[in-house]
Design a protein around this motif. Structure first.
Motif, short mmCIF file in Angstrom:
data_model
loop_
_atom_site.label_atom_id
_atom_site.label_comp_id
_atom_site.label_asym_id
_atom_site.label_seq_id
_atom_site.Cartn_x
_atom_site.Cartn_y
_atom_site.Cartn_z
N ILE B 116 0.83 -1.20 0.00
CA ILE B 116 0.00 0.00 0.00
C ILE B 116 0.87 1.25 0.00
O ILE B 116 0.65 2.17 -0.79
CB ILE B 116 -0.97 -0.02 1.19
CG1 ILE B 116 -2.04 -1.08 0.93
CG2 ILE B 116 -1.61 1.34 1.38
CD1 ILE B 116 -2.85 -1.43 2.12
N VAL B 117 1.87 1.27 0.88
CA VAL B 117 2.74 2.45 0.92
C VAL B 117 3.42 2.63 -0.44
O VAL B 117 3.55 3.74 -0.95
CB VAL B 117 3.81 2.32 2.03
CG1 VAL B 117 4.74 3.51 2.02
CG2 VAL B 117 3.14 2.20 3.38
N GLU B 118 3.81 1.50 -1.04
CA GLU B 118 4.47 1.57 -2.33
C GLU B 118 3.51 2.03 -3.43
O GLU B 118 3.94 2.64 -4.41
CB GLU B 118 5.03 0.19 -2.67
CG GLU B 118 6.11 0.26 -3.69
CD GLU B 118 6.44 -1.10 -4.24
OE1 GLU B 118 5.58 -1.98 -4.17
OE2 GLU B 118 7.56 -1.26 -4.72
N GLY B 119 2.22 1.72 -3.24
CA GLY B 119 1.23 2.06 -4.26
C GLY B 119 1.00 3.55 -4.39
O GLY B 119 0.49 4.02 -5.40
N ILE B 120 1.37 4.32 -3.36
CA ILE B 120 1.23 5.77 -3.45
C ILE B 120 2.50 6.31 -4.09
O ILE B 120 3.58 6.07 -3.57
CB ILE B 120 1.05 6.39 -2.06
CG1 ILE B 120 0.01 5.60 -1.27
CG2 ILE B 120 0.67 7.85 -2.17
CD1 ILE B 120 -0.16 6.06 0.14
N PRO B 121 2.39 7.02 -5.20
CA PRO B 121 3.60 7.57 -5.80
C PRO B 121 4.35 8.42 -4.78
O PRO B 121 3.73 9.19 -4.06
CB PRO B 121 3.08 8.43 -6.94
CG PRO B 121 1.70 7.96 -7.21
CD PRO B 121 1.19 7.35 -5.96
N THR B 122 5.67 8.25 -4.72
CA THR B 122 6.47 8.94 -3.71
C THR B 122 6.20 10.43 -3.69
O THR B 122 6.05 11.04 -2.63
CB THR B 122 7.97 8.72 -4.00
OG1 THR B 122 8.15 7.36 -4.31
CG2 THR B 122 8.80 9.09 -2.82
N VAL B 123 6.13 11.01 -4.88
CA VAL B 123 5.94 12.45 -4.95
C VAL B 123 4.63 12.87 -4.30
O VAL B 123 4.57 13.85 -3.55
CB VAL B 123 5.95 12.89 -6.42
CG1 VAL B 123 5.65 14.35 -6.53
CG2 VAL B 123 7.28 12.59 -7.04
N VAL B 124 3.58 12.10 -4.55
CA VAL B 124 2.28 12.42 -3.97
C VAL B 124 2.34 12.29 -2.46
O VAL B 124 1.90 13.17 -1.71
CB VAL B 124 1.20 11.49 -4.56
CG1 VAL B 124 -0.10 11.65 -3.82
CG2 VAL B 124 1.01 11.78 -6.03
N LEU B 125 2.94 11.19 -2.00
CA LEU B 125 3.04 10.94 -0.56
C LEU B 125 3.78 12.08 0.14
O LEU B 125 3.33 12.63 1.15
CB LEU B 125 3.80 9.62 -0.35
CG LEU B 125 4.00 9.16 1.08
CD1 LEU B 125 2.69 8.63 1.61
CD2 LEU B 125 5.05 8.09 1.17
N VAL B 126 4.90 12.45 -0.44
CA VAL B 126 5.74 13.46 0.18
C VAL B 126 5.06 14.83 0.13
O VAL B 126 5.08 15.58 1.10
CB VAL B 126 7.11 13.47 -0.53
CG1 VAL B 126 7.93 14.64 -0.08
CG2 VAL B 126 7.84 12.19 -0.26
N THR B 138 12.90 19.23 9.29
CA THR B 138 12.24 18.15 10.03
C THR B 138 11.24 17.44 9.13
O THR B 138 11.16 16.21 9.12
CB THR B 138 11.46 18.72 11.23
OG1 THR B 138 12.09 19.92 11.65
CG2 THR B 138 11.38 17.73 12.34
N THR B 139 10.48 18.23 8.39
CA THR B 139 9.46 17.63 7.54
C THR B 139 10.09 16.81 6.44
O THR B 139 9.60 15.72 6.11
CB THR B 139 8.58 18.74 6.94
OG1 THR B 139 8.28 19.67 7.96
CG2 THR B 139 7.31 18.18 6.39
N ILE B 140 11.18 17.32 5.86
CA ILE B 140 11.87 16.56 4.82
C ILE B 140 12.37 15.24 5.40
O ILE B 140 12.26 14.19 4.78
CB ILE B 140 13.03 17.40 4.24
CG1 ILE B 140 12.44 18.51 3.39
CG2 ILE B 140 13.98 16.53 3.43
CD1 ILE B 140 13.46 19.39 2.74
N THR B 141 12.89 15.31 6.63
CA THR B 141 13.35 14.09 7.29
C THR B 141 12.21 13.08 7.40
O THR B 141 12.36 11.91 7.04
CB THR B 141 13.86 14.43 8.70
OG1 THR B 141 14.80 15.50 8.59
CG2 THR B 141 14.51 13.24 9.35
N ILE B 142 11.05 13.55 7.88
CA ILE B 142 9.92 12.63 8.06
C ILE B 142 9.48 12.06 6.71
O ILE B 142 9.21 10.87 6.57
CB ILE B 142 8.76 13.34 8.77
CG1 ILE B 142 9.20 13.70 10.19
CG2 ILE B 142 7.52 12.46 8.81
CD1 ILE B 142 8.23 14.54 10.95
N ALA B 143 9.46 12.93 5.69
CA ALA B 143 9.05 12.47 4.36
C ALA B 143 9.97 11.35 3.88
O ALA B 143 9.52 10.35 3.34
CB ALA B 143 9.08 13.63 3.37
#
Lengths: 311, 279
Positions: B116-126, B138-143
């Motif tokens: 499921i996590v993989e199914g979300i395109p990274t760019v969209v997730l981030v 901090t946010t970039i780290t979490i992303a």
């Protein structure tokens, strides 16, 4: 085989449902609202929330959204183009993005395969390392760098192409962004095609064809290219996905009114409904491509199908 | 180990990459303090000065020294690079080992979550994450924590699944070795080469992700600088002041290409290494 396909499709659909749910929850957690106008009073904002049904609980909105989605209805935009149906906004923008993506993929695939052939046939000669260096640079430099370079030299300095997108000249104004996007797939396809063809060139049936006196081009086209095409096709699909990321940035550079551009706008102005719609499109595209790759691998390599685990 | 060092020595490209990286690390550490300017010191009189003896890389619209800002930004990219490796080495490996070694229903659940996590395109997730939180390091780290572990955990799981069934693991088990011992002393050392390659390959991706976010205006906020945000501001005045985009782009490209050169070199060396020991 049928069981395997059914299982993969089911997982894909389930993933989609979860993704939409996550998007809903995230936008719910998000600070800010689409109605950030300072002139609005509290009760006016409440009225707006009621009008769009945003005062309902998340889960209810989620299921209503899913229901509408099945009928092809993404809802209306809250503040980019007020009350405009999102399907209509998308109908204007999606074709532009798709055109750039398709053009990029065609340029990338054709040029990549040609580079791969050149490099494989001349394996060990001077041109081979040149192509290798190109594929290394092309696959590590992000597309926005190429976009900036093309914009500066070809559009600004030499004035060969328009700097801004113009509706009247869709071809001329999408060539540069397509080229910028095509470098990544081109470089990668060239690399795979080279490796694939070198191994095919070494195999016995090529020697046989040579012995039978088939011409050099005949061998290349009929035997080598044909046998290396399927592996190349399977690595091309994930590259389509990379184009999404690329298009977001490249559209921004060339000020193209496409999907990526709309996405950034929607995200920055808190227009949830548009953002969710676009993310839904991206995710659907992504998951479909991944599904096709999985199925293709399953067809090519039965071991994957049986264990049910595509790597 | 000596053998590996010798093999690395035979890879010119990887050496060049390493030298460039070391040079950039050095510059990012001492570069900002080589001249008298601070990265956020505004000097309205000296707007848009072209590179010269006083301002080595020129100044931006607020008269801030670009030399200092570029190497401040390089520091951000290098931080992201380290972060990517740490995430791979912790979350990626642990997730993969648990999923592969213990198997059963735990594996099924973990793999569904991964899909499921993989199914979300990274760019969209981030991008989504950036919306919920304030833009910043901090946010970039979490992303990166959200997006960075998947490939590594896949690789580790696949390898652990394979090695778990090997006879030497079975013999260790019969001799009463604990799971912990088997995982860390028997299985993981055999995967080390591939883990190193994968970690190296995730570095350019992470650097790119940060640059992408900053380029879209979702990353490091002003007055802090990252290479992505410098390229973005440079791009807006590119037609008048090309040096403003040219310099950060050059440093960025040098960084990403060098990491890729090292990763490629390592892959050749370590993959060959495993082949040699097997045959």
């Amino acid at each position: 085989m049928r069981r395997y396909i059914a299982k993969r499709v089911l997982v894909a659909v389930f993933t989609m449902l979860i993704i939409v749910l996550i998007m809903f929850l995230m936008f719910n957690l998000m600070p800010g609202s689409p109605f950030n106008d300072q002139h609005l009073k509290k009760d006016q904002i409440d009225a707006l929330y009621r009008k769009y049904g945003l005062d309902r609980p998340v889960l209810e909105r989620y299921f209503r959204y899913l229901y509408n989605l099945l009928r092809g209805d993404f809802g209306v935009s809250y503040n980019i183009q007020k009350n405009m149906e999102i399907t209509k906004i998308l109908a204007l923008r999606l074709p532009i993005t798709v055109r750039i993506g398709v053009q990029a993929m065609i340029i990338g695939a054709v040029a990549g395969i040609i580079l791969g052939i050149i490099s494989a046939v001349n394996h060990g000669k001077a041109i081979d390392p040149v192509v290798s260096v190109f594929s290394m640079l092309g696959s590590s430099i992000p597309s926005f760098v190429f976009g900036l370079a093309l914009l500066y030299f070809l559009a600004f300095k030499l004035k060969l192409f328009p700097i801004m997108y113009s509706m009247d000249a869709p071809i001329a104004s999408t060539i540069l962004p397509s080229i910028a996007l095509s470098i990544f797939p081109m470089a990668n396809i060239a690399r795979y095609a080279r490796a694939e063809m070198i191994s095919v060139l070494d195999s016995g049936f090529v020697d046989l064809a040579k012995a039978k006196g088939v011409s050099k081009t005949g061998i290349l086209l009929k035997h080598v290219l044909r046998n290396s095409l399927i592996p190349i096709l399977t690595v091309m699909a994930p590259m389509l996905v990379e184009l999404i990321t690329g298009s977001l940035v490249v559209e921004n550079i060339f000020s193209i009114p496409g999907l990526g551009n709309l996405f950034i706008m929607a995200v920055q102005s808190n227009d949830f409904s548009v953002s969710i719609a676009i993310m839904f499109i991206y995710s659907t595209f992504y998951i479909t491509v991944m599904l096709i790759v999985d199925l293709l691998y399953g067809i090519i390599d039965p071991r994957i199908r049986i264990s049910g685990q595509a790597q | 180990m000596k053998e590996i060092v010798r093999r690395i020595g035979s890879k010119k490209a990887a050496i060049i990459g390493t030298v460039i990286i070391l040079f950039l690390v050095l510059l990012s550490l001492i570069g900002p303090s080589l001249n008298e300017f601070e990265y956020d010191a505004v000097n309205v009189v000296d707007q848009h000065i072209k590179p010269n003896a006083r301002y080595w890389f020129g100044t931006d619209i607020l008269g801030r020294d670009l030399w200092t800002r570029v190497f401040q930004g390089t520091k951000v990219s290098l931080y992201v690079a380290c972060l990517a490796v740490i995430i791979d080495m912790t979350i990626g490996i642990v997730y993969g080992v648990i999923s592969g070694y213990y198997g059963g229903w735990l594996d099924i659940i973990l793999q569904r979550i991964l899909e499921i996590v993989e199914g979300i395109p990274t760019v969209v997730l981030v991008t989504l994450l950036m919306l919920i939180m304030k833009p910043g390091l901090t946010t970039i780290t979490i992303a990166l924590v959200f997006a960075g572990w998947i490939n590594m955990s896949r690789l580790v799981r696949a390898q652990v699944l394979k090695l778990r069934e090997m006879e030497y693991v079975l013999s260790a088990k019969t001799m009463g070795a604990s799971d912990f011992y088997i995982i860390f002393r028997e299985i993981l050392p055999n995967v080390a080469g591939q883990i190193v390659i994968m970690a190296m390959m995730s570095i350019p991706q992470a650097i790119f992700l940060e640059a992408y976010l900053s380029f879209m205006g979702l990353g490091i906020p002003d007055p802090m600088a990252s290479l992505g945000s410098l390229i973005n501001t440079g791009f807006q005045s590119m037609l008048l002041y090309p040096y403003m985009v040219l310099i950060p782009v050059t440093v960025f490209v040098a960084l990403v290409v060098s990491f890729n050169l090292i990763a490629d070199g390592l892959r050749d060396i370590l993959d060959k290494g495993t082949e040699d020991t097997v045959s």
